[in-house]
Scaffold this motif. Sequence first.
Motif, short mmCIF file in Angstrom:
data_model
loop_
_atom_site.label_atom_id
_atom_site.label_comp_id
_atom_site.label_asym_id
_atom_site.label_seq_id
_atom_site.Cartn_x
_atom_site.Cartn_y
_atom_site.Cartn_z
N ALA A 62 -9.74 9.98 1.84
CA ALA A 62 -9.30 10.47 0.55
C ALA A 62 -8.73 9.35 -0.33
O ALA A 62 -8.01 8.48 0.15
CB ALA A 62 -8.22 11.55 0.74
N LYS A 63 -9.07 9.39 -1.59
CA LYS A 63 -8.48 8.47 -2.56
C LYS A 63 -6.99 8.76 -2.67
O LYS A 63 -6.58 9.92 -2.82
CB LYS A 63 -9.16 8.63 -3.92
N GLY A 64 -6.17 7.73 -2.58
CA GLY A 64 -4.73 7.92 -2.66
C GLY A 64 -4.12 8.54 -1.43
O GLY A 64 -3.03 9.12 -1.49
N SER A 78 -3.49 4.38 4.19
CA SER A 78 -4.74 3.70 3.83
C SER A 78 -4.68 2.27 4.34
O SER A 78 -3.88 1.46 3.86
CB SER A 78 -4.97 3.72 2.31
N LEU A 79 -5.47 2.00 5.34
CA LEU A 79 -5.53 0.68 5.94
C LEU A 79 -6.68 -0.09 5.33
O LEU A 79 -7.83 0.37 5.33
CB LEU A 79 -5.71 0.78 7.45
N GLY A 80 -6.38 -1.27 4.82
CA GLY A 80 -7.40 -2.07 4.19
C GLY A 80 -7.80 -3.27 5.03
O GLY A 80 -7.01 -3.79 5.82
N PHE A 81 -9.04 -3.70 4.83
CA PHE A 81 -9.53 -4.97 5.37
C PHE A 81 -10.10 -5.76 4.20
O PHE A 81 -10.79 -5.21 3.35
CB PHE A 81 -10.61 -4.75 6.43
N ASN A 82 -9.81 -7.06 4.21
CA ASN A 82 -10.29 -7.93 3.13
C ASN A 82 -11.03 -9.12 3.73
O ASN A 82 -10.58 -9.69 4.74
CB ASN A 82 -9.12 -8.41 2.27
N ASP A 97 -5.80 12.86 6.12
CA ASP A 97 -5.03 12.24 5.05
C ASP A 97 -5.03 10.73 5.17
O ASP A 97 -4.15 10.05 4.66
CB ASP A 97 -3.58 12.75 5.05
N GLY A 98 -5.99 10.18 5.88
CA GLY A 98 -6.08 8.74 6.04
C GLY A 98 -7.31 8.19 5.35
O GLY A 98 -8.26 8.90 5.07
N GLY A 130 -6.88 3.70 -9.87
CA GLY A 130 -5.94 4.44 -9.02
C GLY A 130 -6.22 4.33 -7.53
O GLY A 130 -5.71 5.14 -6.74
N GLU A 131 -7.00 3.33 -7.11
CA GLU A 131 -7.24 3.12 -5.68
C GLU A 131 -6.06 2.35 -5.08
O GLU A 131 -5.46 1.50 -5.73
CB GLU A 131 -8.53 2.32 -5.47
#
Length: 383
Positions: A58-60, A64-68, A125-126, A155-156
């Motif tokens: 889900a957006k927002g 929320s785990l990010g990888f870059n 919810d992740g 809004g991300e």
Amino acid sequence: MTAVDPVDLTARLIRCPSVTPDEAGALTLLADLLSEAGFECTRVDRNGTANLFARWGAKGANKSLGFNGHTDVVPPGNAADWRFDPFSATEAEGKLWGRGACDMKSGVAAFVAAAVDHVRKTPPDGALVLTITGDEEGDATDGTVALLDWMAETGETISHCIVGEPTCPTVMGEMIKNGRRGSMNAKIVARGVQGHAAYPHRAKNPVSALVRLLDHLARFSLDDGNANFDPSTLALTSIDTGNPATNVIPAQSTAALNIRFNDLHTGESLSQWLHAEADKVAKETGVAFDLKIKVSGESFVTNPGWFTDLVSDAVEVETGRRPVLSTSGGTSDARFVKSICPVVEVGLVGSSMHQVDEHVEIAHIQQLNAIYARIIAAYFDDA
């Protein structure tokens, strides 16, 4: 969807000759793979630089785990100097050879494979968010920065982030980066008055004035470091007058320097210091100084806590080593990501990056993939 083999994906990425800023099919390959796995993918290109944003969940979302990471690479140089073609992704001696094998197509492949494998397990919810750029090895103005600008506009969000750069000096699992020093470059132009070398009193020698300034800057101790960082450093990188005549005092001389600084300074405070020191020498010598300063990134640190512990635990389980938290080395795109969320870097042994015959241990790609998978599972309380 079947599991993604991170070694095969690394090889496929290496075969895309994505010398910065060329995308060369690398991000297209990843977008197709991630879209098939259910990720919502968006190309965020800016000024000719290709970037990819991919989200599953889900957006927002609350978690929320990010990888870059990045798929662009430095030029290979003379291909004849390589043992294997730099874009062949040759497997030999338990290693995968090619430009970008170490820095950092293997890291991207490892976290993409881990993310695709986990998407069906992520809680409602992740969200898993992947931000992959083609501009890390270039000017770094239209890559991760463009992605973050786009995220702010749409809004991300990312709650925490892993950057997949190589972080281990010699042994897999020995180090993760929980911060980085700031970096700035300065070009100094000394402008004097040209004259005959036999009559120096009729000239204003920019070389002498510049050497006086540089000697003072190089000798000055910026600080002694602190608990999070080593001492800041200043390195002279160039001095150039371009004067072919031995009997002429030139009108101009230039120099360049780089400062790697800890959190006892900012780019602004160091810029003010450089200008103040130049002004002192200008008053002493009558030679004017022009300074052009570019701050590539400010220093930052992600304080030890549950997130760094979570990452360290995953590394220790998969490698048998408890990684040291370090802020050493150069810069990475973590310097941009830190503006929106806590970030750490964890990746491979970086000893061959940017070198001829760049390579990576195949077992290390698999090990890194397992580390990322364990981080994802633990982050979403699914270990």
